[in-house]
Write an enzyme that holds these catalytic residues in place. Structure first.
Site, PDB file in Angstrom:
ATOM      1  N   THR A 286      36.896  46.860  35.744  1.00 39.89           N
ATOM      2  CA  THR A 286      36.540  47.239  34.382  1.00 39.89           C
ATOM      3  C   THR A 286      37.351  48.455  33.961  1.00 39.89           C
ATOM      4  O   THR A 286      37.928  49.158  34.790  1.00 39.89           O
ATOM      5  CB  THR A 286      35.056  47.608  34.261  1.00 39.89           C
ATOM      6  OG1 THR A 286      34.834  48.887  34.884  1.00 39.89           O
ATOM      7  CG2 THR A 286      34.172  46.562  34.906  1.00 39.89           C
ATOM      8  N   ASP A 287      37.372  48.715  32.677  1.00 42.46           N
ATOM      9  CA  ASP A 287      37.861  50.007  32.213  1.00 42.46           C
ATOM     10  C   ASP A 287      36.743  51.033  32.410  1.00 42.46           C
ATOM     11  O   ASP A 287      35.606  50.696  32.753  1.00 42.46           O
ATOM     12  CB  ASP A 287      38.316  49.936  30.755  1.00 42.46           C
ATOM     13  CG  ASP A 287      39.414  50.947  30.441  1.00 42.46           C
ATOM     14  OD1 ASP A 287      39.521  51.957  31.174  1.00 42.46           O
ATOM     15  OD2 ASP A 287      40.149  50.745  29.471  1.00 42.46           O
ATOM     16  N   TYR A 288      37.072  52.265  32.160  1.00 45.30           N
ATOM     17  CA  TYR A 288      36.221  53.418  32.459  1.00 45.30           C
ATOM     18  C   TYR A 288      34.843  53.298  31.789  1.00 45.30           C
ATOM     19  O   TYR A 288      34.730  53.366  30.577  1.00 45.30           O
ATOM     20  CB  TYR A 288      36.943  54.660  31.943  1.00 45.30           C
ATOM     21  CG  TYR A 288      36.574  55.981  32.533  1.00 45.30           C
ATOM     22  CD1 TYR A 288      37.455  56.654  33.372  1.00 45.30           C
ATOM     23  CD2 TYR A 288      35.379  56.607  32.223  1.00 45.30           C
ATOM     24  CE1 TYR A 288      37.147  57.904  33.889  1.00 45.30           C
ATOM     25  CE2 TYR A 288      35.066  57.851  32.740  1.00 45.30           C
ATOM     26  CZ  TYR A 288      35.958  58.503  33.571  1.00 45.30           C
ATOM     27  OH  TYR A 288      35.655  59.748  34.070  1.00 45.30           O
TER      28      TYR A 288
END
Length: 741
Positions: A286-288
């Site tokens: 995932t992104d942050y």
């Protein structure tokens, strides 16, 4: 014509090609090793492999955990990002290998976007080179330095197509075009990963942001995306597919929603397309904190619910959000989470660690001797200088103001970016140090030595309204033979969370340039920026404009090379420059309208107060020489599915110095089952010609050149006429018509 069965066979062949191009897939012994390791792991250890936490070394998002060292020692985290340098990462790796039950090594990641310590031009600038081989070399240097500093994994390339210059992250990608963006994606993947991932100077790439992140409404970062499946497949997915075909090992989900479902829980993207249709066997990160953000999206009741959705959709690793870490164990015990999904995710992660050789030698990537030898080496700085020169685009050169003479008696160097180190690094500059950057002023001094009296005046700030420095700048200009003025943006004005609603020059920089122009001296404007700017006044008034982007560590030397003619600029715009913000989004591959502009008919598609055309079109860029195009010719007028034809054109250097030209091929389907863009880039060739030299350039036209997603959503050409345009930019006027039967 292609039948449905033929389309299915083509799709299966594409999957087969992708599978063979995934260099991280272990052999039978490797799969057996991973299966054995999985059988020994506890649930907590498996969830640890699905967890990615940041160190406190760097900050790239809003949330920081400070207890990651305890998690490493307990085997509760499988990967760390924002941790780098050989010694630092070696100690963390020692904890993971020597203090945990199974000794599974950590995976270290970092945002190495356009260089690690030796910083290259921003990615948009690199794309302006239209030189995939040079871009691959830049990524190779980044991998050499990163891996010496203990890194295994970069969160790049960013392959999002973007047609809105307000979006700050436009600087991180390759611009507006699908074909150019795909070529650049492949080059970067090859540069990072090399030919053998087990070698300690190669690293995993991570293609991001999947998908359609660049289509954020109003150009505002993290905002909603609302596009059709046709637009998704035609515009936003191809660079991802190209990167995966090149062997990219991991992929990152985007922050945005798609069809009402956040990408991080979008099974259509992650399972149907990525895994089933494309056959991808790497892992998805995932992104942050994007799992957590599904709660704010309104598609999940709480973090626990969001985590379940992400797991079921196909996410393998949670970046920084600690959702899997906090909830997944209990969800397995209550039957909410399926252990098969967890095993699948862990296997995907372990495959990559195996491919890197970390089970064989967990410390192979952290080498302090190699770190000292390669980081910021003379060879790497030379590569950065070369890439920066290739990235620059000459937008205007009236009366041949450029190149400047090295025998000038007096030169005024003016502007808030003329002696600025920090901003030349650009956003996402990894471990780049401002103190190591060559400024424009220093580059000019390096070029001219003591033979020219160089007067530097800042003139004004990048932002703010003070004109207190104007008088001194004007005085310096009046006593000089020529003026170089450097204006643009601060580096923090583009990048993540850096969208702008006004893309004109900030502050009073335009007024400074106009004041200098009134002196009557030759004025060269050097632009340093992370996005296209609306600069119609500069375009009308300044005799010479050089787009230098944020050029990185060697920017000053590279700009001086171009300004004084040691390097003939050859860059071409990878993204359209609008006349005004009101034209945005503005891109060359637009669809035709039923009422095209007609000055004699009010009821046609146009503005009352602005032209439809851009200030500078996609593919545009001048040279210190000139090129003439002969008549385009084809070897036959028509072709069939398994056939091809050739288009040839002769290009001549009609100037007085050697130069490079990028010959561009565009296609338009005259009549389709669905409306098609006015033209689409389908190929390009960069050639070098001596003064007076001619070269015949040949493009091979195949069914792939003419293919698109038809009304039935099969990807194939249709019977009918196609126009082929060839020339120096997207306004290419040379054309021939062919027929596909």
């Amino acid at each position: 014509m292609t039948t449905t069965r033929q389309a299915l066979i083509a799709m299966l062949m594409s999957i087969s090609t992708l599978l063979s191009a995934q260099p991280f897939l272990p052999d039978a012994a490797g799969e057996q090793f991973i299966d054995s390791l999985l059988s020994l792991m506890t649930l907590e250890e498996k969830i640890g492999q699905m967890t990615l936490f940041t160190s406190d070394w760097d900050v790239t998002g809003p949330t920081l955990r400070t207890d990651y060292r305890d998690d490493v020692a307990k085997g509760k985290v499988g990967a760390i990002f924002n941790a780098h340098t050989a010694a630092y990462n070696r100690e963390l790796q020692r904890m993971a290998v020597e203090q945990t039950r199974l000794g599974i090594p950590l995976l270290f990641g970092y945002d190495v976007i356009h260089g690690y310590r030796t910083i290259f031009p921003i990615s948009l600038g690199e794309a302006a080179s239209w030189d995939p081989a040079a871009v691959e070399r830049a990524a190779r240097v980044a991998a050499e330095e990163s891996t010496a500093a203990g890194l295994h994994w970069t969160f790049a390339p960013m392959v999002d197509i973007s047609r809105d210059p307000r979006w700050g992250r436009v600087m991180e990608g390759s611009g507006e075009d699908v074909y150019l963006g795909s070529r650049m994606a492949v080059a970067r993947v090859r540069g990072f990963q090399g030919d053998d991932l087990s070698l300690p100077n190669t690293m995993l790439s991570c293609v991001k942001h999947y998908a359609a992140y660049g289509a954020a409404q109003a150009g505002r970062d993290y905002h909603t995306v609302d596009i059709s499946d046709r637009v998704l497949r035609e515009t936003y997915l191809p660079p991802f597919k190209a990167a995966l075909d090149a062997g990219a090992a991991s992929i990152m989900t985007s922050f945005n929603e798609l069809n009402g479902i956040p990408a991080t829980a979008n099974a259509y993207l992650l399972r149907d397309i990525l895994r089933e249709e494309w056959g991808f066997k790497g892992f998805v990160v995932t992104d942050y904190t994007s799992i957590n953000e599904m709660v704010m999206h309104g598609s999940a009741a709480d973090d626990a619910d969001a985590g379940l959705q992400a797991l079921r959709a196909g996410v393998d690793m949670d970046m920084q959000g600690a959702v899997f870490y906090n909830y997944l164990g209990q969800q397995v015990k209550t039957g909410q989470a399926d252990i098969r999904h967890i095993n699948e995710a862990v296997r995907n992660v372990l495959r990559l660690k195996y491919a890197l050789g970390l089970f064989e030698d967990p410390y192979r990537y952290g080498d302090e001797n190699r770190e000292k030898a390669v980081i910021l080496s003379a060879a790497h700085r030379a590569e950065a200088r070369d890439m920066a020169r290739r990235s620059m685009v000459l937008l205007k050169n009236e009366r041949n103001v450029l190149p400047l003479s090295t025998s000038l008696r007096r030169l005024a160097v003016i502007g808030p970016l003329a002696d600025n180190q920090a901003d030349l690094l650009g956003a996402w500059h990894a471990d780049g140090k401002a103190a190591e950057v060559v400024t424009l002023l220093q580059g000019i001094k390096n070029k001219l030595g003591n033979t020219t009296d160089i007067r530097y005046v800042k003139g004004c700030e990048v932002t703010g309204n003070s004109q207190a420095g104007f008088e001194e700048a004007i005085a310096a200009a009046r006593i000089s033979d020529a003026v170089v003025v450097a204006v643009g943006e601060h580096e923090w004005m583009s990048g993540e969370a850096a969208s702008r609603s006004d893309i004109r020059l900030p502050g009073v920089q335009l007024e400074l340039v106009q004041a200098l122009l009134r002196t009557g001296k030759p004025v060269v404007v050097v632009l340093m920026n992370g996005r296209p700017l609306a600069i119609p006044e500069l375009a009308a008034q300044a005799p010479a404009i050089l787009e230098a982007w944020f050029g990185g560590t060697e920017a000053g030397n590279a700009i001086a090379d171009v300004l004084f003619g040691d390097y003939n600029p050859s860059g071409k715009l990878p993204i359209t420059f609008p006349r005004s913000l009101g034209q945005v989004p503005l891109f060359y591959a637009a669809k035709p309208t039923g009422r095209p502009r007609d000055e004699n008919n009010k009821y046609t598609s146009k503005y009352l107060d602005e032209a439809n055309t851009p200030l500078y079109p996609f593919g545009y860029g001048l040279s210190y020489t000139t090129f003439a195009y002969g008549q385009a010719a084809i070897d036959k007028p028509s072709m069939k599915l398994n056939d091809s034809l050739q288009l040839t054109i002769t290009v001549t250097n009609t100037g007085k110095r050697a130069g490079e030209e990028t010959v561009q091929l565009y296609v338009r389907d005259k009549v389709g089952s669905v409306t098609r863009p006015l033209r689409e880039l389908r190929d390009f060739q960069k050639i070098q010609l001596q003064a007076g030299e001619s070269q015949q350039v040949t493009f091979v036209i195949t069914a792939e050149t003419l293919s698109f997603f038809r009304a039935d959503m099969n990807y194939a050409p249709e019977a009918g006429e196609y126009i082929l345009f060839v020339g120096s930019d997207s306004n290419a006027s040379q054309s021939v018509t062919i027929r596909f039967e």
